[in-house]
Design a protein around this motif. Structure first.
Motif, mmCIF file in Angstrom:
data_model
loop_
_atom_site.group_PDB
_atom_site.id
_atom_site.type_symbol
_atom_site.label_atom_id
_atom_site.label_comp_id
_atom_site.label_asym_id
_atom_site.label_seq_id
_atom_site.Cartn_x
_atom_site.Cartn_y
_atom_site.Cartn_z
ATOM 1 N N GLN A 323 0.781 -1.042 -0.046
ATOM 2 C CA GLN A 323 -0.016 -0.125 0.123
ATOM 3 C C GLN A 323 0.736 1.322 0.038
ATOM 4 O OE1 GLN A 323 -2.772 0.178 3.106
ATOM 5 N NE2 GLN A 323 -3.970 1.602 2.386
ATOM 6 N N SER A 324 1.994 1.257 0.705
ATOM 7 C CA SER A 324 2.541 2.307 0.787
ATOM 8 C C SER A 324 3.453 2.710 -0.613
ATOM 9 C CB SER A 324 4.000 2.148 1.860
ATOM 10 O OG SER A 324 3.499 1.963 2.927
ATOM 11 N N PHE A 325 3.977 1.561 -1.353
ATOM 12 C CA PHE A 325 4.528 1.678 -2.481
ATOM 13 C C PHE A 325 3.498 2.195 -3.434
ATOM 14 C CE2 PHE A 325 6.024 0.301 -6.614
ATOM 15 C CZ PHE A 325 7.181 0.721 -6.594
ATOM 16 N N ALA A 326 2.332 1.586 -3.434
ATOM 17 C CA ALA A 326 1.280 1.856 -4.369
ATOM 18 C C ALA A 326 0.677 3.529 -4.386
ATOM 19 C CB ALA A 326 -0.012 1.084 -4.229
ATOM 20 N N GLU A 327 0.714 4.123 -2.951
ATOM 21 C CA GLU A 327 -0.046 5.284 -2.510
ATOM 22 C C GLU A 327 1.281 6.400 -2.927
ATOM 23 O OE1 GLU A 327 -1.738 5.365 0.944
ATOM 24 O OE2 GLU A 327 -3.298 3.966 0.437
ATOM 25 N N HIS A 328 2.383 6.135 -2.633
ATOM 26 C CA HIS A 328 3.231 7.049 -2.354
ATOM 27 C C HIS A 328 4.596 7.026 -3.461
ATOM 28 C CE1 HIS A 328 1.848 8.386 1.438
ATOM 29 N NE2 HIS A 328 1.792 6.947 1.878
ATOM 30 N N VAL A 329 4.750 6.077 -4.127
ATOM 31 C CA VAL A 329 5.679 5.927 -5.150
ATOM 32 C C VAL A 329 5.527 5.328 -6.463
ATOM 33 C CG1 VAL A 329 7.917 4.797 -5.546
ATOM 34 C CG2 VAL A 329 7.461 5.057 -3.281
ATOM 35 N N ALA A 330 4.403 4.517 -6.673
ATOM 36 C CA ALA A 330 4.189 3.754 -7.940
ATOM 37 C C ALA A 330 3.804 4.933 -8.832
ATOM 38 C CB ALA A 330 3.404 2.616 -7.825
ATOM 39 N N PRO A 331 2.680 5.713 -8.618
ATOM 40 C CA PRO A 331 2.151 6.727 -9.422
ATOM 41 C C PRO A 331 3.466 7.492 -10.251
ATOM 42 C CG PRO A 331 0.801 6.622 -7.534
ATOM 43 C CD PRO A 331 2.305 6.035 -7.411
ATOM 44 N N ALA A 332 4.247 7.924 -9.641
ATOM 45 C CA ALA A 332 5.393 8.695 -9.986
ATOM 46 C C ALA A 332 6.156 7.940 -11.103
ATOM 47 C CB ALA A 332 6.176 9.406 -8.907
ATOM 48 N N LEU A 333 6.133 6.489 -10.991
ATOM 49 C CA LEU A 333 6.818 5.855 -11.981
ATOM 50 C C LEU A 333 5.933 5.571 -13.211
ATOM 51 C CD1 LEU A 333 8.757 3.588 -9.277
ATOM 52 C CD2 LEU A 333 9.666 5.584 -10.312
ATOM 53 N N GLY A 334 4.741 5.870 -13.315
ATOM 54 C CA GLY A 334 3.763 5.532 -14.440
ATOM 55 C C GLY A 334 2.968 4.190 -14.281
ATOM 56 N N TRP A 335 2.714 3.987 -12.871
ATOM 57 C CA TRP A 335 1.889 2.646 -12.648
ATOM 58 C C TRP A 335 0.555 3.185 -13.025
ATOM 59 C CZ3 TRP A 335 -1.216 2.269 -7.744
ATOM 60 C CH2 TRP A 335 -1.737 0.913 -7.759
ATOM 61 N N GLU A 336 0.090 1.965 -13.689
ATOM 62 C CA GLU A 336 -1.411 1.783 -13.919
ATOM 63 C C GLU A 336 -2.156 0.772 -13.020
ATOM 64 O OE1 GLU A 336 -1.805 1.256 -18.007
ATOM 65 O OE2 GLU A 336 -0.953 2.967 -18.625
ATOM 66 N N SER A 337 -2.958 1.251 -12.177
ATOM 67 C CA SER A 337 -3.526 0.109 -11.360
ATOM 68 C C SER A 337 -4.491 -0.642 -11.989
ATOM 69 C CB SER A 337 -4.455 1.106 -10.231
ATOM 70 O OG SER A 337 -5.084 0.156 -9.419
ATOM 71 N N ASN A 338 -4.918 -1.802 -11.406
ATOM 72 C CA ASN A 338 -5.699 -3.035 -12.055
ATOM 73 C C ASN A 338 -7.024 -2.704 -11.681
ATOM 74 O OD1 ASN A 338 -6.186 -4.135 -9.571
ATOM 75 N ND2 ASN A 338 -5.154 -6.029 -10.038
ATOM 76 N N ARG A 339 -7.461 -1.529 -10.924
ATOM 77 C CA ARG A 339 -8.783 -1.271 -10.214
ATOM 78 C C ARG A 339 -9.739 -1.055 -11.329
ATOM 79 N NH1 ARG A 339 -8.130 1.709 -4.627
ATOM 80 N NH2 ARG A 339 -8.779 0.046 -3.427
ATOM 81 N N GLU A 340 -9.577 -0.563 -12.399
ATOM 82 C CA GLU A 340 -10.500 -0.428 -13.405
ATOM 83 C C GLU A 340 -11.206 -1.327 -13.898
ATOM 84 O OE1 GLU A 340 -9.613 3.165 -12.272
ATOM 85 O OE2 GLU A 340 -11.170 3.065 -13.844
ATOM 86 N N GLY A 341 -10.733 -2.625 -13.754
ATOM 87 C CA GLY A 341 -11.640 -3.867 -14.446
ATOM 88 C C GLY A 341 -10.522 -4.937 -14.522
ATOM 89 N N PRO A 342 -10.967 -5.875 -15.247
ATOM 90 C CA PRO A 342 -10.338 -7.196 -15.242
ATOM 91 C C PRO A 342 -8.986 -6.951 -16.017
ATOM 92 C CG PRO A 342 -12.480 -7.620 -15.753
ATOM 93 C CD PRO A 342 -12.289 -6.282 -15.752
ATOM 94 N N THR A 343 -7.917 -7.821 -15.614
ATOM 95 C CA THR A 343 -6.587 -7.667 -16.334
ATOM 96 C C THR A 343 -6.578 -8.388 -17.612
ATOM 97 O OG1 THR A 343 -5.426 -9.156 -15.041
ATOM 98 C CG2 THR A 343 -5.453 -6.982 -14.228
ATOM 99 N N THR A 344 -6.369 -7.814 -18.734
ATOM 100 C CA THR A 344 -6.421 -8.627 -19.962
ATOM 101 C C THR A 344 -5.204 -7.928 -20.699
ATOM 102 O OG1 THR A 344 -7.986 -7.212 -20.848
ATOM 103 C CG2 THR A 344 -8.725 -9.195 -19.845
ATOM 104 N N GLY A 345 -4.918 -8.786 -21.743
ATOM 105 C CA GLY A 345 -3.673 -8.180 -22.509
ATOM 106 C C GLY A 345 -2.627 -7.952 -22.044
ATOM 107 N N TYR A 346 -1.968 -6.568 -22.446
ATOM 108 C CA TYR A 346 -0.722 -6.176 -21.928
ATOM 109 C C TYR A 346 -0.904 -5.142 -21.068
ATOM 110 C CZ TYR A 346 1.261 -9.145 -25.489
ATOM 111 O OH TYR A 346 1.645 -10.405 -25.900
ATOM 112 N N ASP A 347 -2.137 -4.405 -20.720
ATOM 113 C CA ASP A 347 -2.174 -3.504 -19.593
ATOM 114 C C ASP A 347 -2.662 -4.169 -18.319
ATOM 115 O OD1 ASP A 347 -1.320 -1.327 -21.652
ATOM 116 O OD2 ASP A 347 -3.517 -1.237 -22.300
ATOM 117 N N VAL A 348 -1.597 -4.724 -17.775
ATOM 118 C CA VAL A 348 -2.113 -5.478 -16.509
ATOM 119 C C VAL A 348 -2.487 -4.679 -15.496
ATOM 120 C CG1 VAL A 348 -1.041 -7.443 -17.512
ATOM 121 C CG2 VAL A 348 0.359 -6.188 -15.959
#
Length: 348
Positions: A323-348
């Motif tokens: 959670q600490s990494f997801a909230e405070h670090v990952a967004p600045a590195l270009g992270w795309e969360s999987n919360r928007e829907g099922p993970t398919t293809g290459y945008d996991v």
């Protein structure tokens, strides 16, 4: 970096420690469920034999897939020396169909192990290589053939006529695109590209040139992508790297991570007869980590980052870490969360 997940080595201690194999397995499921709810993209597990770590992966992956909705579930890596490639293909395809195409399998020759040529005890003989690389690569060719849906077994001519062959069933379309080879060297990365599978760059590299681990790994990734292009494969490959990252977001974190501060440099050692480079541990406040990871050439080149977690510290600790990494670090590195829907293809 589009995605991040966690990589667990699945350690559990000696019986006297009170942390058992059952604890490790059930906590792995609970952590994966929590990671799925956080929007983390992947839950991956190392596979070892004759050791107090996670072993045969499919029961654990099946349980996680049944309890989660979006997170990619996989391995990093399965030791192919110990596997029957055709039965492996059956299990993998069945699980992938049940999991709505969320299975991603990292495979390789495997790492040094406690047993002496342990794969022979499993019944897989004939290797002339002390490390068994020859049978692992031969099995990989069989596995690719089976998972792709190509016919592999002669059919009974009384039922099908002469000259017919049968494929492995079931077949899961798309699973081929979610196979990874765990590579610890440049040559192996190029070989993986030629085979048409994703690259899971190892937690160590069997090279020591004086360059940083990130720079060495970045060169490996560049060679892989160049070889992929030269091979003419139709789709875009995925590349993952793994790092130990501990964000300090509270006073408790600061006190706990003090012991890890001294691991903030690459290490050189000998493993499996090779002088090798081991990556550093990142510990610090979020802004510091963002800057350091942005300067890690391999992290920024890869599209997936796996955090190697201390699974033996329990679910609560590791949920906090993710959670600490997801909230405070990952967004600045270009992270795309999987919360928007099922993970398919290459945008996991």
């Amino acid at each position: 970096m589009k995605s991040f997940g966690f990589l667990s080595f699945g350690h559990y201690g000696a019986p006297a420690s009170g942390y058992t194999a059952k604890d490790m397995l059930t906590q792995a499921i609970d952590l994966s469920v929590a990671a799925d709810e956080l929007g983390v993209n992947g839950a991956f597990f190392r596979v070892h034999h004759y050791a107090r770590q996670a072993a045969s992966p499919f029961p654990l992956l099946s349980a996680i897939a049944a309890r989660t909705e979006r997170i990619e579930v996989g391995t990093g890596v399965i030791d192919l020396r110990y596997e029957n490639p055709y039965y492996f293909a059956e299990e993998a395809a069945a699980l992938d169909l049940i999991a709505d195409n969320r299975i991603a399998l990292g495979i390789s020759r495997g790492s040094p192990e406690p047993a002496l040529r342990g794969w022979e005890t499993f019944g897989y003989t004939g290797s002339t290589d002390p490390r068994g690389a020859d049978i692992a690569r031969a099995k990989f060719d069989q596995l690719l053939e089976a998972i792709s849906g190509r016919p592999v077994a002669p059919a009974d001519p009384a039922q099908f006529g002469p000259g017919q062959k049968l494929p492995i069933e079931p077949h899961s379309p798309g699973l081929m695109d979610r196979l990874w080879w765990g590579a610890g060297s440049r040559d192996t990365a190029v070989w993986a590209a030629q085979k048409g599978v994703n690259l899971m760059s190892s937690t160590l590299l069997t090279e020591a040139t004086g360059q940083s681990f990130g720079d060495l790994q970045s060169e490996q990734i560049d060679l892989y992508r160049r070889a992929w292009k030269e091979a003419g494969h139709a789709h875009t490959p995925r590349v993952s790297v793994s790092r130990s990252v501990f964000p300090v977001v509270s006073e408790q974190d600061k006190q706990f991570y003090q012991l890890r501060q001294g691991q903030g440099a690459d290490q050189i050692g000998v493993i499996d007869g090779h002088r090798s480079t081991f990556g550093r541990t990142y510990v610090g406040e979020p802004d510091e980590l963002i800057s350091e990871l942005q300067n890690d050439a391999a992290v920024m080149s890869a599209d997936s980052l796996m955090l190697t977690i201390p699974s033996q510290l329990g679910v609560e600790f590791n949920v906090h870490l993710l959670q600490s990494f997801a909230e405070h670090v990952a967004p600045a590195l270009g992270w795309e969360s999987n919360r928007e829907g099922p993970t398919t293809g290459y945008d996991v």
